[in-house]
Design an enzyme around this catalytic site. Sequence first.
Site, PDB file in Angstrom:
ATOM      1  N   HIS A  82       0.471 -12.232   5.967  1.00 32.98           N
ATOM      2  CA  HIS A  82      -0.831 -11.639   5.623  1.00 32.98           C
ATOM      3  C   HIS A  82      -1.994 -12.539   6.010  1.00 32.98           C
ATOM      4  O   HIS A  82      -3.076 -12.059   6.334  1.00 32.98           O
ATOM      5  CB  HIS A  82      -0.919 -11.377   4.108  1.00 32.98           C
ATOM      6  CG  HIS A  82      -0.343 -10.060   3.680  1.00 32.98           C
ATOM      7  ND1 HIS A  82      -0.818  -8.859   4.158  1.00 32.98           N
ATOM      8  CD2 HIS A  82       0.624  -9.747   2.787  1.00 32.98           C
ATOM      9  CE1 HIS A  82      -0.143  -7.859   3.581  1.00 32.98           C
ATOM     10  NE2 HIS A  82       0.746  -8.379   2.751  1.00 32.98           N
ATOM     11  N   CYS A  98       4.495  -3.029   0.516  1.00 40.67           N
ATOM     12  CA  CYS A  98       3.308  -3.879   0.492  1.00 40.67           C
ATOM     13  C   CYS A  98       2.223  -3.194  -0.320  1.00 40.67           C
ATOM     14  O   CYS A  98       2.037  -1.982  -0.194  1.00 40.67           O
ATOM     15  CB  CYS A  98       2.847  -4.099   1.932  1.00 40.67           C
ATOM     16  SG  CYS A  98       1.358  -5.097   2.044  1.00 40.67           S
ATOM     17  N   HIS A 151       6.610 -12.769   3.959  1.00 40.56           N
ATOM     18  CA  HIS A 151       5.763 -11.566   3.908  1.00 40.56           C
ATOM     19  C   HIS A 151       4.309 -11.968   3.607  1.00 40.56           C
ATOM     20  O   HIS A 151       3.378 -11.506   4.264  1.00 40.56           O
ATOM     21  CB  HIS A 151       6.311 -10.615   2.837  1.00 40.56           C
ATOM     22  CG  HIS A 151       5.517  -9.348   2.660  1.00 40.56           C
ATOM     23  ND1 HIS A 151       6.041  -8.098   2.885  1.00 40.56           N
ATOM     24  CD2 HIS A 151       4.234  -9.147   2.262  1.00 40.56           C
ATOM     25  CE1 HIS A 151       5.102  -7.184   2.648  1.00 40.56           C
ATOM     26  NE2 HIS A 151       3.998  -7.791   2.256  1.00 40.56           N
ATOM     27  N   GLU A 152       4.135 -12.849   2.618  1.00 44.65           N
ATOM     28  CA  GLU A 152       2.774 -13.245   2.211  1.00 44.65           C
ATOM     29  C   GLU A 152       2.105 -14.142   3.250  1.00 44.65           C
ATOM     30  O   GLU A 152       0.915 -14.001   3.524  1.00 44.65           O
ATOM     31  CB  GLU A 152       2.795 -13.937   0.843  1.00 44.65           C
ATOM     32  CG  GLU A 152       3.314 -13.071  -0.297  1.00 44.65           C
ATOM     33  CD  GLU A 152       2.720 -11.674  -0.335  1.00 44.65           C
ATOM     34  OE1 GLU A 152       1.520 -11.513  -0.029  1.00 44.65           O
ATOM     35  OE2 GLU A 152       3.463 -10.728  -0.650  1.00 44.65           O
TER      36      GLU A 152
END
Length: 182
Positions: free
Chosen positions: A157, A110, A153-154
């Site tokens: 966030h 990341c 993953h994004e």
Amino acid sequence: MFKPLTMVDEKKKIIRSTCKEASLPLSKRYRDLIDQSIKHLTYSQIDKYAEKYDIRPGTALAFPQIGEDVRIIVIVYEYEEGKFENYVMVNPKVISHSEEMIALETGEGCLSVNREVEGHVPRYARITVTGYDPDGNKITIRAREYLAIIFQHELDHLDGTLFYDHINKDKPFYLENEMRLI
Ligand code: ZN
């Protein structure tokens, strides 16, 4: 003139917060930041630019990583050597996913985590994501395998979740018969 973006480190509060929905159509400021993000991520994946501008290679980013408390993600996916496909999604949501889980064999990294964290991160093998483009048109994307992992993953966030939150502390690595590793 290209100027690399500065990534916010995991220690900062914004990386752990839930981001706000963006109002549509997007402001010029956010559109400019999207353009800069695409350029930054593209250059970061081309060796000569990554070296020239001293940028860490990355495939994608979420806006909190550039200090913006808003639900926008940018992905620059190298689907073939030297060929990139961009995905920009505003207020994205996963509307369905496979039962099958997969994980990257080498683990995840990341741009906000400046250290190695080892372990497999379980992710859905296939997902359908809906969201909006910068003009406010609804878009739906079906992603599988590596691209599906990037999206998850994004999206994490935007809710203050980091990849290592998903790693099992007692048993960070799966065996081949427990998880499909890609
Ligand atoms: Zn990240």
